[in-house]
Design a protein around this motif. Structure first.
Motif, PDB file in Angstrom:
ATOM      1  N   LEU A 163       7.011   2.520  -1.509  1.00 48.29           N
ATOM      2  CA  LEU A 163       5.745   3.034  -0.995  1.00 48.29           C
ATOM      3  C   LEU A 163       5.553   4.523  -1.270  1.00 48.29           C
ATOM      4  O   LEU A 163       4.480   5.067  -1.018  1.00 48.29           O
ATOM      5  N   LYS A 164       6.566   5.155  -1.804  1.00 45.27           N
ATOM      6  CA  LYS A 164       6.441   6.584  -2.078  1.00 45.27           C
ATOM      7  C   LYS A 164       5.365   6.811  -3.137  1.00 45.27           C
ATOM      8  O   LYS A 164       5.426   6.269  -4.234  1.00 45.27           O
ATOM      9  N   GLY A 165       4.357   7.573  -2.766  1.00 46.21           N
ATOM     10  CA  GLY A 165       3.259   7.861  -3.678  1.00 46.21           C
ATOM     11  C   GLY A 165       2.181   6.790  -3.718  1.00 46.21           C
ATOM     12  O   GLY A 165       1.139   6.983  -4.352  1.00 46.21           O
ATOM     13  N   ALA A 166       2.398   5.662  -3.047  1.00 40.23           N
ATOM     14  CA  ALA A 166       1.410   4.576  -3.061  1.00 40.23           C
ATOM     15  C   ALA A 166       0.221   4.934  -2.167  1.00 40.23           C
ATOM     16  O   ALA A 166       0.356   5.654  -1.174  1.00 40.23           O
ATOM     17  N   LYS A 167      -0.948   4.407  -2.521  1.00 37.71           N
ATOM     18  CA  LYS A 167      -2.148   4.634  -1.714  1.00 37.71           C
ATOM     19  C   LYS A 167      -2.174   3.611  -0.576  1.00 37.71           C
ATOM     20  O   LYS A 167      -2.248   2.405  -0.823  1.00 37.71           O
ATOM     21  N   MET A 183       6.673   7.548   5.123  1.00 34.57           N
ATOM     22  CA  MET A 183       6.974   6.690   3.974  1.00 34.57           C
ATOM     23  C   MET A 183       6.761   7.413   2.642  1.00 34.57           C
ATOM     24  O   MET A 183       7.153   6.915   1.588  1.00 34.57           O
ATOM     25  N   GLY A 184       6.136   8.590   2.700  1.00 38.38           N
ATOM     26  CA  GLY A 184       5.825   9.311   1.467  1.00 38.38           C
ATOM     27  C   GLY A 184       4.610   8.759   0.744  1.00 38.38           C
ATOM     28  O   GLY A 184       4.391   9.043  -0.434  1.00 38.38           O
ATOM     29  N   VAL A 205      -3.402   0.120  -1.879  1.00 35.68           N
ATOM     30  CA  VAL A 205      -2.561  -1.017  -2.275  1.00 35.68           C
ATOM     31  C   VAL A 205      -1.658  -1.470  -1.144  1.00 35.68           C
ATOM     32  O   VAL A 205      -0.911  -2.439  -1.297  1.00 35.68           O
ATOM     33  N   ALA A 206      -1.726  -0.788   0.002  1.00 36.93           N
ATOM     34  CA  ALA A 206      -0.850  -1.126   1.125  1.00 36.93           C
ATOM     35  C   ALA A 206      -1.546  -0.789   2.439  1.00 36.93           C
ATOM     36  O   ALA A 206      -2.432   0.083   2.497  1.00 36.93           O
TER      37      ALA A 206
END
Length: 337
Positions: A163-167, A183-184, A205-206
């Protein structure tokens, strides 16, 4: 003679009208709306309908309460505060627009077990939360169930590193922002009604929601990877505009309070439903990751260092509620011992 009869009929008619006027208000039924984002076939909608029915019945005909769908939790709460809706049902996050200090009960990893949460919520958190709601013009009637959040994604995200960097969709609640920052992830604040098109369009995306609610939404198709992180819990809060509540006579208020659905029965039904929905989802090729305690600890260790700072940033009401929770947790340990 005719004139006498006319006067007699007029007197009788006036008497009947006065009698109807006297009887009317005593039997008048007031229509109340219960604002909620729950819709059939979600169990939450059924529970909301049952709650509304219990209030109607206990009022002995004074009230007729019906569920009304409002897709934006924050807007719904604001309408209850203003008196445009008489009642509301939402999570602590949703209520946070009016009672931000109440979100303490939904802080990530504040609960050690479900048994602890039930014990502490009903005996220690509820009195403080009632006071916090009253200060904002709301009467808190009950704390029921909306489940634990899990994380769902458009890709396999069973490892928090993914999840790091995920939108990720972030709710307006401070606890939600803190979780996703831990979570970053790159947080994108969206009301729940805009999450589904946001997933379709890859704006995010999450996100995270309780499974029974998630399973009834378009997110179950567009983001079919669900991780049972249980990182935060959503109590389902039922509340009334205080001015509307105070207009009811004391006997009616007391009858309503005594005849609400049992909290633990509702909780048991919720989790039984959740287990069934997970089984059904997996049978239709959905991906559910029931992570181990060791795996869950990997998520938790990213979050818990940020919890004291978040609690400290909230108001004095939040501090009072957090202290009550800690006292309750100590009492729970004694009962277990």
């Amino acid at each position: 003679m005719i004139l006498g009869n006319i006067k007699a009929f007029a007197a009788v008619g006036a008497g009947l009208l006065m009698g109807i006027a006297a009887i009317g208000p005593a039997h008048a039924q007031e229509a109340w709306k219960l604002g909620t984002l729950m819709q059939p076939p979600a169990l939450g909608a059924t529970l909301d309908d049952e709650f509304a029915a219990s209030v109607s019945k206990a009022s002995a005909g004074k009230l007729a309460v019906e569920r009304q769908f409002v897709g934006n939790e924050q807007e719904m709460v604001s309408q209850v505060v203003r008196g445009r809706l008489q009642m509301g049902a939402t999570s602590a996050f949703g209520a946070g627009v009016a009672v931000p200090d109440a979100t303490v009960v939904s802080m990530p990893y504040v609960w050690s077990s479900d048994a602890e949460r039930r014990f502490v919520t009903d005996r220690f958190a509820m009195p403080v939360m009632k006071k916090l709601f009253a200060e904002k013009g709301l009467e808190l009637l009950a704390i029921h169930e909306a489940g634990y959040n899990g994380v769902f994604c458009k890709m396999d995200c069973s490892n928090p590193a993914s999840l790091k960097g995920a939108k990720a969709r972030v709710s307006p609640a401070a606890a939600s922002k803190m979780f996703w920052q831990s979570m970053g992830a790159n947080g994108v604040q969206l009301p729940i009604s805009e999450l589904w098109p946001g997933l379709e369009q890859n704006l995010v995306v999450a996100a995270d929601l309780p499974f029974p609610f998630y399973a009834t939404t378009p997110g179950a198709q567009s983001a079919p990877y669900f991780v049972v992180t249980q990182h935060l819990h959503h109590p389902w809060l039922y509340f009334v505009n205080k001015a509307a509540w105070d207009k009811l006579d004391a006997a009616t208020r007391d009858a309503i309070a005594k005849n609400l659905p049992d909290s633990n029965t509702v909780r048991d039904r919720w989790f039984a439903e959740e287990r069934g929905k997970i089984t059904d989802f997996v049978s239709k090729s959905g991906k559910v990751y029931n992570i181990s305690d060791a795996q869950r600890a990997e998520w938790q260790k990213l979050v818990t260092p940020n919890l004291p700072g978040l609690i400290g940033s909230l108001g004095p009401g939040a501090q009072e509620l957090f202290r009550a929770i800690q006292t309750g947790k100590e009492e729970f340990k004694k009962t277990k011992g």
